[in-house]
Structure formats: structure tokens, C-alpha cells
Enzyme design. Structure first.
Site, PDB file in Angstrom:
ATOM      1  N   CYS A  80       0.698 148.978   3.125  1.00  0.00           N
ATOM      2  CA  CYS A  80       0.380 150.074   4.049  1.00  0.00           C
ATOM      3  C   CYS A  80       1.069 151.378   3.608  1.00  0.00           C
ATOM      4  O   CYS A  80       0.658 151.960   2.610  1.00  0.00           O
ATOM      5  CB  CYS A  80       0.728 149.654   5.476  1.00  0.00           C
ATOM      6  SG  CYS A  80      -0.155 150.632   6.696  1.00  0.00           S
ATOM      7  N   HIS A 169      -0.823 144.337   6.622  1.00  0.00           N
ATOM      8  CA  HIS A 169       0.572 143.876   6.653  1.00  0.00           C
ATOM      9  C   HIS A 169       0.637 142.353   6.613  1.00  0.00           C
ATOM     10  O   HIS A 169       0.757 141.713   7.668  1.00  0.00           O
ATOM     11  CB  HIS A 169       1.240 144.317   7.967  1.00  0.00           C
ATOM     12  CG  HIS A 169       1.525 145.773   8.063  1.00  0.00           C
ATOM     13  ND1 HIS A 169       2.747 146.323   7.756  1.00  0.00           N
ATOM     14  CD2 HIS A 169       0.747 146.798   8.456  1.00  0.00           C
ATOM     15  CE1 HIS A 169       2.716 147.618   7.953  1.00  0.00           C
ATOM     16  NE2 HIS A 169       1.514 147.946   8.378  1.00  0.00           N
ATOM     17  N   GLU A 171       3.115 140.624   5.909  1.00  0.00           N
ATOM     18  CA  GLU A 171       4.455 140.207   6.372  1.00  0.00           C
ATOM     19  C   GLU A 171       4.507 140.089   7.900  1.00  0.00           C
ATOM     20  O   GLU A 171       5.465 139.553   8.441  1.00  0.00           O
ATOM     21  CB  GLU A 171       5.534 141.162   5.845  1.00  0.00           C
ATOM     22  CG  GLU A 171       5.691 142.485   6.573  1.00  0.00           C
ATOM     23  CD  GLU A 171       4.571 143.494   6.325  1.00  0.00           C
ATOM     24  OE1 GLU A 171       3.589 143.174   5.610  1.00  0.00           O
ATOM     25  OE2 GLU A 171       4.666 144.609   6.860  1.00  0.00           O
TER      26      GLU A 171
END
Ligand code: GLN
Length: 187
Positions: A80, A169, A171
Site C-alpha cells: 500500500c 494489506h 499483513e
């Protein structure tokens, strides 16, 4: 043990370390120039606010060393805002950044209303959950760039040599596929 440095000036860096540790990788947070002079096998530029991260990188004197490390082949993964920092070209903005990857990126590309959403998409042939938060996308990619994911007609993941970027994302999900892809690039 593989050791990855995660830029920890701002944004979602803790979550990257959590997922890396689950993959049995050592994760160190990078906050100052001395932190990047240790032996690292890879680097992660997290999501957050690219204008803030770019300014801090520049003010702290970390921007030029990081650009050099990437240019010399250090594997890097930008998510991002991290993807924005790696883009050679931005459609509308000018932000201090490493700017090492042959892509043109549009920030906040989905507009404010629909900039944040979850979906399931295909990344390098695998189905993965994707979390987008005020997300950018890749408008143009150079001929050496391999496109890994297209959602709704927009490029949202790509790699070029030692560089991997996602507009979403990984994560923030519990699926380690994209991080594993990065580790495979390293080894
Ligand atoms: N919109 C942010 C920027 O332009 C990126 C958002 C994110 O990293 N989730 O930097």
C-alpha cells in the site's frame, strides 16, 4: 535464520513482524539510519501514510541508503503506502521516496468512499483474502514488471526482480501466502 527489516517509522509495521515470525523469520524494526546498516536478507515498507513516511525517510537520512540497497539487489516488499514509496512515477503526487520500481501508481485511486474494502482475489495463481485501505493501484507497469494480481481491471500486485508490491494489506489477514511469496523471492 532469514532476517527481514521492517520500516517502523509509521503505519502497520507490527503486523508484518507478526506474520513473519509465524513463518519462522527473524524480524527487526528499522527506525534510524544505524538500523539499516545491519545484515538484512530483505526489507518491508509497510502501509500507512506515504507522505509522512517519505518525509521521515528523507529527514532522517534513510532515503538514499535504502534506495541504494534496493538498487544493489536487496529484496524489498512494499504494501500500500510502501508500494507508493517504491513507484518510479506517481500519477498526481510528488513524495520523497526510493522510487525504484518501473510502475506508475495512483494514490487513493478508488476515491474516498470505496477506498477501503475486503475481497478475495487471485495473487500469482492463488486465491487470497485482500484488504484494501484507502488503496492505490498501478496504472502502468514497465515491460520488466510481472503482474501478479488484477482486481476489477486494476493491477494490485506486481514484481520486478528483487521488488514486490501489493496495493492491499496481506499483513492484516491471517493468510501468509504473499509473505511466503516474498520469502521465496529471497531464497
Ligand atoms: N492512502 C495512503 C497513502 O496515500 C495509503 C494507505 C495505506 O497504506 N493503507 O499513503
Amino acid at each position: 535464520m532469514t532476517k527481514i527489516g521492517v520500516l517502523a517509522l509509521q503505519g502497520a509495521f507490527i503486523e508484518h513482524c507478526q506474520i513473519l515470525r509465524r513463518l519462522a523469520v527473524d524480524c527487526v524494526e528499522l527506525r534510524k539510519p544505524a538500523d539499516i546498516s545491519q545484515d538484512l536478507d530483505g526489507l518491508i515498507l509497510p502501509g500507512g501514510e506515504s507522505t509522512v513516511m517519505g518525509k521521515l525517510l528523507n529527514d532522517l537520512g534513510m532515503l538514499i541508503p535504502i534506495r541504494k540497497m534496493i538498487s544493489e539487489g536487496l529484496p524489498v516488499f512494499g504494501t500500500c503506502a510502501g508500494m507508493i514509496l517504491l513507484a518510479q512515477r506517481l500519477s498526481e503526487d510528488s513524495i520523497p521516496r526510493p522510487g525504484t520500481m518501473d510502475i506508475t501508481v495512483r494514490r487513493n485511486a478508488y476515491g474516498r468512499q470505496i477506498g477501503s474494502f475486503n475481497t478475495v482475489g487471485t495473487f500469482a495463481g492463488k486465491r487470497v483474502p485482500m484488504t484494501f485501505i484507502r488503496a492505490p493501484y498501478i496504472e502502468e507497469a514497465g515491460t520488466d514488471v510481472q503482474i501478479l494480481s488484477v482486481e476489477d481491471g486494476h493491477i494490485v500486485a506486481a514484481e520486478q526482480g528483487n521488488q514486490l508490491v501489493t496495493a492491499f494489506h496481506p499483513e492484516l489477514t491471517d493468510d501468509p501466502t504473499v509473505h511466503q511469496h516474498f520469502l521465496d523471492m529471497i531464497s
